[in-house]
Design a protein around this motif. Structure first.
Motif, short mmCIF file in Angstrom:
data_model
loop_
_atom_site.label_atom_id
_atom_site.label_comp_id
_atom_site.label_asym_id
_atom_site.label_seq_id
_atom_site.Cartn_x
_atom_site.Cartn_y
_atom_site.Cartn_z
N LYS A 236 22.58 46.08 38.06
CA LYS A 236 22.07 46.55 39.35
C LYS A 236 22.08 45.37 40.32
O LYS A 236 22.13 44.21 39.88
N PRO A 237 22.02 45.64 41.62
CA PRO A 237 22.05 44.53 42.57
C PRO A 237 20.80 43.66 42.43
O PRO A 237 19.75 44.15 42.01
N VAL A 238 20.91 42.38 42.72
CA VAL A 238 19.70 41.53 42.72
C VAL A 238 18.99 41.68 44.07
O VAL A 238 19.55 42.21 45.02
N GLY A 239 17.72 41.25 44.08
CA GLY A 239 16.97 41.26 45.34
C GLY A 239 16.32 42.60 45.68
O GLY A 239 15.73 42.74 46.74
N SER A 240 16.43 43.58 44.75
CA SER A 240 15.89 44.90 45.10
C SER A 240 14.36 44.90 45.16
O SER A 240 13.77 45.61 45.97
N ASP A 241 13.71 44.08 44.32
CA ASP A 241 12.24 44.02 44.36
C ASP A 241 11.77 43.53 45.73
O ASP A 241 10.84 44.10 46.32
N GLN A 242 12.44 42.46 46.22
CA GLN A 242 12.04 41.89 47.51
C GLN A 242 12.29 42.90 48.62
O GLN A 242 11.45 43.08 49.51
N GLU A 243 13.43 43.57 48.53
CA GLU A 243 13.79 44.57 49.53
C GLU A 243 12.74 45.69 49.58
O GLU A 243 12.38 46.17 50.65
N ASN A 244 12.27 46.09 48.39
CA ASN A 244 11.27 47.16 48.31
C ASN A 244 9.84 46.63 48.46
O ASN A 244 8.89 47.37 48.22
N LEU A 245 9.70 45.36 48.82
CA LEU A 245 8.38 44.74 49.00
C LEU A 245 7.50 44.90 47.77
O LEU A 245 6.29 45.12 47.86
N LYS A 246 8.13 44.83 46.60
CA LYS A 246 7.38 44.99 45.36
C LYS A 246 6.66 43.70 44.99
O LYS A 246 7.24 42.61 45.11
N SER A 247 5.41 43.82 44.54
CA SER A 247 4.72 42.64 44.03
C SER A 247 5.32 42.28 42.68
O SER A 247 5.41 43.12 41.79
N THR A 248 5.75 41.03 42.55
CA THR A 248 6.32 40.55 41.28
C THR A 248 5.71 39.18 40.99
O THR A 248 5.04 38.60 41.85
N TYR A 249 5.97 38.67 39.79
CA TYR A 249 5.48 37.33 39.48
C TYR A 249 6.05 36.30 40.44
O TYR A 249 5.29 35.51 41.02
N PRO A 250 7.37 36.28 40.68
CA PRO A 250 7.88 35.29 41.65
C PRO A 250 7.30 35.48 43.05
O PRO A 250 7.04 34.49 43.74
N SER A 251 7.06 36.72 43.49
CA SER A 251 6.54 36.90 44.84
C SER A 251 5.10 36.42 44.94
O SER A 251 4.64 35.99 45.99
N LEU A 252 4.36 36.49 43.82
CA LEU A 252 2.95 36.06 43.85
C LEU A 252 2.78 34.59 43.48
O LEU A 252 1.90 33.91 44.00
N LEU A 253 3.62 34.09 42.56
CA LEU A 253 3.44 32.73 42.03
C LEU A 253 4.54 31.77 42.44
O LEU A 253 4.41 30.57 42.26
N GLY A 254 5.62 32.29 42.96
CA GLY A 254 6.81 31.47 43.21
C GLY A 254 7.70 31.46 41.97
O GLY A 254 7.24 31.73 40.84
N LEU A 255 8.96 31.15 42.17
CA LEU A 255 9.94 31.21 41.08
C LEU A 255 9.65 30.19 39.99
O LEU A 255 9.65 30.51 38.79
N GLU A 256 9.36 28.97 40.41
CA GLU A 256 9.20 27.90 39.43
C GLU A 256 7.98 28.14 38.54
O GLU A 256 8.05 28.04 37.31
N GLU A 257 6.87 28.51 39.18
CA GLU A 257 5.66 28.75 38.38
C GLU A 257 5.84 29.96 37.46
O GLU A 257 5.32 29.99 36.34
N SER A 258 6.61 30.94 37.91
CA SER A 258 6.89 32.11 37.06
C SER A 258 7.68 31.68 35.83
O SER A 258 7.43 32.17 34.72
N GLN A 259 8.64 30.79 36.04
CA GLN A 259 9.44 30.32 34.90
C GLN A 259 8.58 29.53 33.91
O GLN A 259 8.76 29.66 32.69
N GLN A 260 7.64 28.77 34.46
CA GLN A 260 6.72 28.03 33.56
C GLN A 260 5.83 28.99 32.78
O GLN A 260 5.60 28.82 31.59
#
Lengths: 296, 296
Positions: A236-260
């Motif tokens: 599926k295409p990437v970026g769909s969560d952001q497009e749909n304004l979905k709360s996700t771990y990266p949107s709340l914590l940032g990408l790096e902290e989510s990876q940690q």
């Protein structure tokens, strides 16, 4: 090699699912085709593989677990069909293929989902016999199915997920959603394997803790892949969560902290598993590591 | 008086349903309200009453059967919620009240239906314990639930019903639809009562034949009431089947022949019941007569 194991067990599960589907050739053809379309649409088969790997961790033959493992995959598939509906997440594609209601129509998709859920209990019932479970363990599995897949579990998680749309939620609220929406069925997979394997209460507790951490890590990885994944691989295409304004771990914590957090959860999941000496946990540990680095 | 019996047993079932619903106060409130709205929206409670009356016909105390009777009502209610959806029959009212998706929204209605179906199995599981059933009878009930409510039964009937829309079908095709869409769950109610009552295979067969005839008669009466019923009593406008070009018994056979068929089916249903001497069938016979003359 864990990749080989996952590939091979995935194939076994798909063969078994096809066998069970053959029982449904006599139902209305459109319903049969629709059930088959989504059930055989690929996917990682993570939940049934976790059932088999847990039975192996208990030193029991995995063959005992095929019907119950497939029943859980049917429940997972029904939930995807209903979640994709226009009134829910309104998705046109899943795993690079049209979603069920796009391929067929909404009414058929609702009914195919209903049928997969209902027939999962037929298979559960066959499964507890195949696994030679006691009366108490058998009823416990039926009750746990409903508990993890029902209003307290997966369905409740989806309800709260829908209610959280376009809203600012906290990391704790996000975790509470995913714990039910994804974690509960993963925990149930491992717990079912444990019951088939005759695990002690202590081992069951360790496995359950392992599974919830693994399930959360799995969801965080999903969120991360939606940003940095390869569209070809994730289907599926990437970026769909952001497009749909979905709360996700990266949107709340940032990408790096989510990876940690993902790495930390995987580590503590594995730790939980090592708390009991009763299990032979290598395969489950390998699966956890494999999921940490998955690309799809 | 059979009216008194039906009224009183309906009240008991509603009290029990409310008790079970109380367990769900902790699930997301919108989901709980939506489940409760449809489950407590009235209705004849025919299926659970048939469970109780069958247990009585086997000379066993009806108390044994409350959880299983309520589980069947939950399955019936889930099917109504999903059937009313815009993508299915697209109904705005049921029993004089807004349908679930009109009162809440489509996503909530899909999830409330899913939850009632799933939680019915929780209650099934409690129910087989409450009824002190053997392991074999318990699994038989779980398997029969799926068989009657699933792809071979109720869901398959709804699929074929949707596929028959705007099409000329035969009386045989119409009967095959109703046998699954309505008959199967009614037969399952009676069969569940029979298992709780410890009925012999012979009595189980008679009861099953009784139930399918009763179920078909029930459906024919529904079709007739859609033409000559009192809108106040049936809770929806009359003539909707004709307006929607739905194939019904009156549209295929005419009103008078449908009324004759209804009477004949009720008579043969009762005959089936009298084939075995093992049962104490008066209540079930009275219910059949009551349904023949029902106005709603």
């Amino acid at each position: 090699m864990i990749e080989t194991y996952i590939h091979e067990k995935g194939k076994i599960i798909e063969t078994k699912l096809e066998d069970y589907l053959n029982h449904y050739r006599e139902v209305p053809d459109r319903l049969y085709q629709s059930m088959k379309y989504s059930l055989m649409a690929g996917g990682k088969r993570l939940r049934p593989i976790l059932v088999l790997a847990t039975v192996e961790a208990c030193d029991k033959p995995e063959e005992l677990a095929y019907p119950l493992a497939c029943a859980i995959e049917m429940i997972h598939t029904y939930s995807l069909i209903h979640d994709d509906l226009p009134c829910m997440d309104d998705d046109d594609y899943r795993r690079g293929k049209l979603t069920n209601h796009k391929k067929f129509d909404e009414a058929t998709a609702v009914l195919a989902g209903d049928a997969l859920l209902t027939e999962a209990f037929t298979l559960m019932s066959k499964g507890v016999r195949a696994a030679k479970l006691s009366f108490d363990d058998s009823l416990a599995i039926i009750e746990e199915t409903a508990k993890h897949a029902g209003a307290f579990g997966m369905i409740g998680g989806q309800m709260d997920d829908l209610l959280s749309e376009d809203k600012q939620i906290t990391v704790e609220e996000l975790e509470a959603i995913h714990r039910r929406k994804t974690g509960d069925l993963i925990a149930f997979s491992v717990r079912t394997g444990a019951r088939i394997g005759g695990a002690s209460e202590e081992a069951l507790t360790s496995l359950t803790q392992f599974a919830y951490r693994l399930g959360l890590a799995f969801q965080i990885q999903d969120d991360i892949l939606d940003i940095i994944g390869d569209p070809e691989l994730i289907g599926k295409p990437v970026g769909s969560d952001q497009e749909n304004l979905k709360s996700t771990y990266p949107s709340l914590l940032g990408l790096e902290e989510s990876q940690q957090l993902l790495a930390r959860l995987t580590y503590t999941a594995k730790e939980e598993l090592l708390k009991t000496t009763e299990l032979n946990p290598q395969r489950l540990l390998d699966i956890a590591d494999y999921l940490l680095t998955r690309k799809r």
